[in-house]
Design an enzyme around this catalytic site. Sequence first.
Site, mmCIF file in Angstrom:
data_model
loop_
_atom_site.group_PDB
_atom_site.id
_atom_site.type_symbol
_atom_site.label_atom_id
_atom_site.label_comp_id
_atom_site.label_asym_id
_atom_site.label_seq_id
_atom_site.Cartn_x
_atom_site.Cartn_y
_atom_site.Cartn_z
ATOM 1 N N ASP A 12 0.849 -1.199 0.000
ATOM 2 C CA ASP A 12 0.000 0.000 0.000
ATOM 3 C C ASP A 12 0.879 1.241 0.000
ATOM 4 O O ASP A 12 2.059 1.179 0.373
ATOM 5 C CB ASP A 12 -0.919 0.016 1.229
ATOM 6 C CG ASP A 12 -1.844 1.220 1.223
ATOM 7 O OD1 ASP A 12 -2.468 1.486 0.172
ATOM 8 O OD2 ASP A 12 -1.933 1.933 2.240
ATOM 9 N N SER A 13 0.298 2.363 -0.377
ATOM 10 C CA SER A 13 1.033 3.627 -0.343
ATOM 11 C C SER A 13 1.413 4.005 1.089
ATOM 12 O O SER A 13 2.352 4.773 1.288
ATOM 13 C CB SER A 13 0.157 4.728 -0.946
ATOM 14 O OG SER A 13 -1.082 4.774 -0.257
ATOM 15 N N CYS A 75 -3.635 -0.991 -2.209
ATOM 16 C CA CYS A 75 -3.877 0.428 -2.506
ATOM 17 C C CYS A 75 -4.766 0.550 -3.753
ATOM 18 O O CYS A 75 -4.414 0.040 -4.817
ATOM 19 C CB CYS A 75 -2.532 1.094 -2.765
ATOM 20 S SG CYS A 75 -2.648 2.830 -3.168
ATOM 21 N N ASN A 76 -5.888 1.230 -3.611
ATOM 22 C CA ASN A 76 -6.786 1.395 -4.767
ATOM 23 C C ASN A 76 -6.146 2.217 -5.855
ATOM 24 O O ASN A 76 -6.323 1.941 -7.039
ATOM 25 C CB ASN A 76 -8.081 2.101 -4.333
ATOM 26 C CG ASN A 76 -8.968 1.203 -3.542
ATOM 27 O OD1 ASN A 76 -9.904 0.631 -4.065
ATOM 28 N ND2 ASN A 76 -8.667 1.031 -2.270
ATOM 29 N N THR A 77 -5.411 3.260 -5.441
ATOM 30 C CA THR A 77 -4.809 4.137 -6.440
ATOM 31 C C THR A 77 -3.815 3.343 -7.283
ATOM 32 O O THR A 77 -3.818 3.436 -8.508
ATOM 33 C CB THR A 77 -4.128 5.339 -5.746
ATOM 34 O OG1 THR A 77 -5.068 5.934 -4.850
ATOM 35 C CG2 THR A 77 -3.672 6.368 -6.754
ATOM 36 N N GLU A 160 -6.503 10.402 8.520
ATOM 37 C CA GLU A 160 -5.160 10.259 9.096
ATOM 38 C C GLU A 160 -4.935 11.242 10.243
ATOM 39 O O GLU A 160 -4.138 10.990 11.137
ATOM 40 C CB GLU A 160 -4.099 10.424 7.999
ATOM 41 C CG GLU A 160 -4.183 9.281 7.006
ATOM 42 C CD GLU A 160 -2.995 9.178 6.081
ATOM 43 O OE1 GLU A 160 -2.135 10.070 6.084
ATOM 44 O OE2 GLU A 160 -2.937 8.171 5.330
ATOM 45 N N CYS A 192 -11.272 3.094 -1.476
ATOM 46 C CA CYS A 192 -10.006 3.582 -0.911
ATOM 47 C C CYS A 192 -9.775 2.838 0.397
ATOM 48 O O CYS A 192 -10.720 2.579 1.150
ATOM 49 C CB CYS A 192 -10.107 5.086 -0.658
ATOM 50 S SG CYS A 192 -8.710 5.746 0.284
ATOM 51 N N HIS A 194 -8.799 3.713 3.121
ATOM 52 C CA HIS A 194 -9.121 4.416 4.373
ATOM 53 C C HIS A 194 -10.618 4.496 4.701
ATOM 54 O O HIS A 194 -10.980 4.739 5.834
ATOM 55 C CB HIS A 194 -8.603 5.845 4.295
ATOM 56 C CG HIS A 194 -7.113 5.988 4.362
ATOM 57 N ND1 HIS A 194 -6.271 5.247 3.584
ATOM 58 C CD2 HIS A 194 -6.331 6.792 5.128
ATOM 59 C CE1 HIS A 194 -5.018 5.602 3.846
ATOM 60 N NE2 HIS A 194 -5.025 6.530 4.786
HETATM 61 N N1 DGL Z 1 -4.096 3.794 -0.201
HETATM 62 C C1 DGL Z 1 -4.714 4.827 -1.022
HETATM 63 C C2 DGL Z 1 -5.883 4.218 -1.793
HETATM 64 O O1 DGL Z 1 -6.464 3.225 -1.426
HETATM 65 C C3 DGL Z 1 -5.190 5.981 -0.176
HETATM 66 C C4 DGL Z 1 -4.054 6.816 0.359
HETATM 67 C C5 DGL Z 1 -3.244 7.481 -0.739
HETATM 68 O O2 DGL Z 1 -3.792 8.351 -1.455
HETATM 69 O O3 DGL Z 1 -2.075 7.131 -0.849
HETATM 70 O O4 DGL Z 1 -6.251 4.757 -2.800
#
Ligand code: DGL
Length: 274
Positions: A12-13, A75-77, A160, A192, A194
Site C-alpha cells: 500500500d502507499s 492500494c486502490n490508487t 489520518e 479507498c 481508508h
Molecule cells: N491507499 C490509497 C488508496 O487506497 C489511499 C491513500 C493514498 O492516497 O495514498 O487509494
Amino acid sequence: MKQRTKSIGVFDSGFGGLAILKEVVKQLPDYHYVYLGDNARSPYGSRSMETVYKFSTQAVDFLFAHDCELIIFACNTASADALRRIQQTYLPKKYPSKRILGVVVPALEEALERTRNNRVGVLATEGSVASGAFSRELHKMNSKIKTFQQPAPLLVPLIEAGEHRSRAAQLILKNYLAPLLRKNIDTLILGCTHYGHLERQIKCLMGKRVQVVSEGSVVARKLADYLERHQEIESKLFRRPRIDFYSTDLSERFQRLGAVFFGKPIRTQKVELE
Ligand code: DGL
C-alpha cells in the site's frame, strides 16, 4: 514433497493497506505475510499515473525479492492506475511466474452481485477516479451497469488526522455523497483503503436503500477463493502464521496510525525503495 517457502506480499502507499491486511489475516491466518507501506511517499491519491507506476514497480521488486509468490495491491490508487500496466508488461518480462492481484476487481465483482438497479457509485481518491479504472472494468463485466464516480481528496487527510468524526468531516462527506445520492445509485463502493473508517457515517448518510461495499472483507474472501482455485500457488506458500512489516518511513505517527489501521501495535522495519 515440495517445500512451502513463499509468502504473500501486501503493498500500500501507506498504512491504509493494514486495514485490508487485518481482514485478510482474520480469514487466512495460517500464511506468512510481508507488508510494505510506502509512507515516505504517500499519499499516492493525488500523484500522476507515471509516478504511481514507478513507485509500484519498486514495491513489486522489493516484495518479490522478499520471497513473495503473490502480491496484493491493497492500494486502490495503485490498483487502478498502475496494476494493469504492470500485469501486461512488467510482470511477463521480469517475473513471468508470479502474480499480482488488486482490490478494484474484487470490489467491483461484489458490487455487481449486489446491485439491483445497475447504478453503482464509487467514492475514491482523485487518482483512482482519473484513471477511469472502476468504470472501465465494471463496464467490461457488465455493459448495462452505469457507474458514477466521486473523487474525495479530503477524506484521507481527515482520517489520518483522526478528524473524521468531526462536524467539518461530516459536512465534507455530505458534500461528496450528495451527487451520488442524486444519481439514484443502489450500491456504493468505498474505493479507498481508508474509507472503511467512515463506513458507519456513510451508511447513515446514504440511507438503507444503498448497499455499501467496504473492501477489507471482500478482498479477503476473494483471496481465499483465488488460493483454492490456484493450487500451483497455494502449494508454495509457507504455512506458518507470521507477518513482517516494512515501511519506507518510520515515525511515531506511523506506529500510532499503524496500530489504528491494523487494530493492534505492529513492529516495523524501515526500508529504502529504488
Ligand atoms: N491507499 C490509497 C488508496 O487506497 C489511499 C491513500 C493514498 O492516497 O495514498 O487509494
